[in-house]
Design a protein around this motif. Structure first.
Motif, PDB file in Angstrom:
ATOM      1  N   LEU A  12      -4.762  -1.060  -2.811  1.00 46.42           N
ATOM      2  CA  LEU A  12      -3.735  -0.912  -3.843  1.00 46.42           C
ATOM      3  C   LEU A  12      -4.269  -0.214  -5.090  1.00 46.42           C
ATOM      4  N   ILE A  13      -5.554  -0.364  -5.347  1.00 50.48           N
ATOM      5  CA  ILE A  13      -6.170   0.256  -6.527  1.00 50.48           C
ATOM      6  C   ILE A  13      -6.660   1.662  -6.222  1.00 50.48           C
ATOM      7  N   ALA A  14      -7.240   1.840  -5.038  1.00 50.09           N
ATOM      8  CA  ALA A  14      -7.925   3.086  -4.707  1.00 50.09           C
ATOM      9  C   ALA A  14      -6.983   4.246  -4.436  1.00 50.09           C
ATOM     10  N   PHE A  15      -5.877   4.005  -3.727  1.00 49.35           N
ATOM     11  CA  PHE A  15      -5.088   5.115  -3.205  1.00 49.35           C
ATOM     12  C   PHE A  15      -3.663   5.232  -3.736  1.00 49.35           C
ATOM     13  N   LEU A  16      -3.075   4.141  -4.181  1.00 49.42           N
ATOM     14  CA  LEU A  16      -1.659   4.215  -4.541  1.00 49.42           C
ATOM     15  C   LEU A  16      -1.373   4.773  -5.937  1.00 49.42           C
ATOM     16  N   LEU A  53       7.844   2.725 -15.087  1.00 48.56           N
ATOM     17  CA  LEU A  53       7.749   1.264 -15.066  1.00 48.56           C
ATOM     18  C   LEU A  53       8.876   0.656 -14.238  1.00 48.56           C
ATOM     19  N   LEU A  54      10.078   1.196 -14.332  1.00 47.33           N
ATOM     20  CA  LEU A  54      11.210   0.693 -13.546  1.00 47.33           C
ATOM     21  C   LEU A  54      10.933   0.837 -12.046  1.00 47.33           C
ATOM     22  N   CYS A  55      10.361   1.980 -11.661  1.00 46.70           N
ATOM     23  CA  CYS A  55      10.010   2.184 -10.251  1.00 46.70           C
ATOM     24  C   CYS A  55       8.945   1.188  -9.811  1.00 46.70           C
ATOM     25  N   LEU A  56       7.987   0.939 -10.678  1.00 47.80           N
ATOM     26  CA  LEU A  56       6.910  -0.002 -10.364  1.00 47.80           C
ATOM     27  C   LEU A  56       7.431  -1.433 -10.252  1.00 47.80           C
ATOM     28  N   VAL A  57       8.352  -1.803 -11.127  1.00 45.40           N
ATOM     29  CA  VAL A  57       8.946  -3.146 -11.069  1.00 45.40           C
ATOM     30  C   VAL A  57       9.720  -3.319  -9.762  1.00 45.40           C
ATOM     31  N   LEU A  58      10.451  -2.284  -9.370  1.00 48.07           N
ATOM     32  CA  LEU A  58      11.194  -2.347  -8.112  1.00 48.07           C
ATOM     33  C   LEU A  58      10.244  -2.488  -6.929  1.00 48.07           C
ATOM     34  N   ASP A  59       9.124  -1.774  -6.969  1.00 48.03           N
ATOM     35  CA  ASP A  59       8.124  -1.901  -5.916  1.00 48.03           C
ATOM     36  C   ASP A  59       7.487  -3.293  -5.906  1.00 48.03           C
ATOM     37  N   PHE A  60       7.274  -3.851  -7.093  1.00 52.07           N
ATOM     38  CA  PHE A  60       6.691  -5.194  -7.171  1.00 52.07           C
ATOM     39  C   PHE A  60       7.640  -6.230  -6.579  1.00 52.07           C
ATOM     40  N   ILE A  61       8.932  -6.096  -6.869  1.00 53.01           N
ATOM     41  CA  ILE A  61       9.936  -7.000  -6.293  1.00 53.01           C
ATOM     42  C   ILE A  61       9.924  -6.893  -4.772  1.00 53.01           C
ATOM     43  N   LEU A  87       7.354  -6.021  -2.995  1.00 53.33           N
ATOM     44  CA  LEU A  87       6.071  -6.525  -2.498  1.00 53.33           C
ATOM     45  C   LEU A  87       6.083  -8.036  -2.279  1.00 53.33           C
ATOM     46  N   ILE A  88       6.854  -8.762  -3.076  1.00 50.88           N
ATOM     47  CA  ILE A  88       6.838 -10.228  -3.011  1.00 50.88           C
ATOM     48  C   ILE A  88       7.197 -10.756  -1.619  1.00 50.88           C
ATOM     49  N   LEU A 111      -1.852 -13.971  -4.788  1.00 50.06           N
ATOM     50  CA  LEU A 111      -2.171 -13.741  -6.200  1.00 50.06           C
ATOM     51  C   LEU A 111      -3.096 -12.538  -6.358  1.00 50.06           C
ATOM     52  N   LYS A 112      -4.078 -12.432  -5.484  1.00 47.37           N
ATOM     53  CA  LYS A 112      -5.022 -11.312  -5.554  1.00 47.37           C
ATOM     54  C   LYS A 112      -4.309  -9.977  -5.326  1.00 47.37           C
ATOM     55  N   ILE A 113      -3.403  -9.952  -4.372  1.00 44.72           N
ATOM     56  CA  ILE A 113      -2.670  -8.717  -4.070  1.00 44.72           C
ATOM     57  C   ILE A 113      -1.760  -8.342  -5.234  1.00 44.72           C
ATOM     58  N   PHE A 114      -1.069  -9.332  -5.803  1.00 46.50           N
ATOM     59  CA  PHE A 114      -0.179  -9.045  -6.931  1.00 46.50           C
ATOM     60  C   PHE A 114      -0.960  -8.536  -8.148  1.00 46.50           C
ATOM     61  N   LEU A 115      -2.121  -9.122  -8.411  1.00 44.70           N
ATOM     62  CA  LEU A 115      -2.942  -8.672  -9.535  1.00 44.70           C
ATOM     63  C   LEU A 115      -3.472  -7.263  -9.302  1.00 44.70           C
ATOM     64  N   SER A 116      -3.820  -6.952  -8.068  1.00 43.24           N
ATOM     65  CA  SER A 116      -4.297  -5.607  -7.745  1.00 43.24           C
ATOM     66  C   SER A 116      -3.183  -4.586  -7.919  1.00 43.24           C
TER      67      SER A 116
END
Length: 361
Positions: free
Chosen positions: A13-17, A42-50, A52-53, A211-216
């Protein structure tokens, strides 16, 4: 034995995305949202985070991979139909990043004699990676997360002295409609949670893995937002014209003027990681093609996948502007559906199916 570790998914998640969003995307969003481009991102990232859950929750107890779960829920025919939609998704998603990377290499690194030959080794690498198992990205993630992070820190540190952060104020000045328009045009570069969905059942879900994945993911999101803010703080009203932001942001720093462009160290680190990030859609397209048509020969699916993109680069390059307009204007609906809505629905189905199987077993 599963092919990936939780650690490797986090590093992935850190290296390539984040890095795929550091090239032409800032200028595209800035052409609509101007100083609010970071809000659009940020809106796109929030949608992706939702998105991801539920995917991460589906990973928790999954004892089958994505294709097996899909067949359990939809049958083999239904699973192949979904796979066809995702094959189209990855094929279209590859076009713009490949073209922007080609332009970047030709017109910023080889300005005296630009030629497509310099870019062709990428397709050889993609062809080679398509033969590998999923664990190849785990091993690459273990190495390249530090490369990406160091390259990003170096570029931002060199760019900050040129930045006027008051340029992004007042927040929301361009209005909600322009922010939404900027987000809508950017979906081709987001929807990254689809990759994690294809990791379902393929990595060991450690303690506190969620938690680790969400933080990454959050770290990668911070990198993108910081890059967008710094980009506009440097170029302000002409930001939409800066097609190759990566090179231009640190170009005018005083220390570089005196000592030479050692910022290229950070740029090459980002480019090096991005080469493997661009191989991701090739890899999953190849696996989907093999699954849909039951291809047994190892070389067939990678060849079709790579040659189709190579054909676009070599023979349809003059239509690259048209491709960009069509994909950013019309395919965004498709990206939202396949990259956000369907993964949420499928993940919920997988969760219910897995819980039922555990309860019954």
């Amino acid at each position: 034995m599963k092919q990936l570790k939780t650690r490797q998914v986090c590093f992935f998640l850190i290296a390539f995305l984040p890095i795929t969003k550091f090239f032409s995307l800032p200028s595209i969003i800035a052409s609509h949202a101007n100083e609010d481009l970071w809000i659009s991102a940020l809106l796109c990232l929030v949608l992706d985070f939702i998105t991801l859950i539920p995917i991460v929750i589906a990973c928790r107890n999954a004892n089958k991979n994505f294709f097996e779960l899909l067949e359990d829920c939809l049958g083999r025919a239904g699973a192949k139909i979904v796979a066809v939609f995702y094959l189209i998704f990855f094929f279209v998603k590859t076009i713009l990043p490949i073209n922007e990377q080609k332009d970047y290499i030709e017109f910023t690194l080889y300005t005296l004699k630009p030629t497509v030959i310099y870019f062709l080794p990428l397709f050889l690498l993609a062809f080679y990676i398509c033969f590998k198992k999923l664990r190849v990205f785990g091993r690459l993630s273990d190495i390249f997360w530090m490369v990406t992070l160091n390259g990003f820190i170096a570029l931002i540190a060199l760019s900050i002295p040129n930045a006027d952060f008051s340029a992004v104020l007042p927040i929301g000045a361009r209005g909600f409609s322009n922010v939404i328009k900027g987000s809508f045009r950017a979906f081709n570069w987001f929807n990254d949670c689809v990759f994690i969905m294809f990791f379902i059942g393929n990595f060991d879900y450690d303690k506190k893995a969620g938690l680790k994945i969400f933080l990454s993911f959050a770290l990668g999101a911070v990198m993108v937002v910081v890059f967008m803010i710094t980009f506009y703080a440097i170029f302000s009203s002409i930001a939409f014209r800066q097609r190759f932001a990566l090179t231009e942001m640190s170009k005018y720093t005083t220390v570089i003027s005196n000592l030479g462009r050692f910022d290229y160290i950070g740029i090459f680190m980002i480019l090096f990681s991005n080469v493997f990030a661009l191989c991701l859609p090739f890899y999953f397209s190849s696996k989907l093609l093999k699954y849909i048509f039951n291809i047994n020969r190892l070389w067939v699916a990678p060849t079709i996948t790579v040659l189709s993109q190579l054909f676009i680069v070599l023979f349809l390059y003059e239509f690259s502007v048209t491709f960009e307009r069509v994909i950013t204007n019309y395919f965004s609906f498709y990206f939202i559906l396949l990259g956000n809505i369907l993964p949420i629905i499928l993940s919920i189905i997988f969760i219910r199916r897995t819980k039922y199987a555990i309860k019954k077993g």
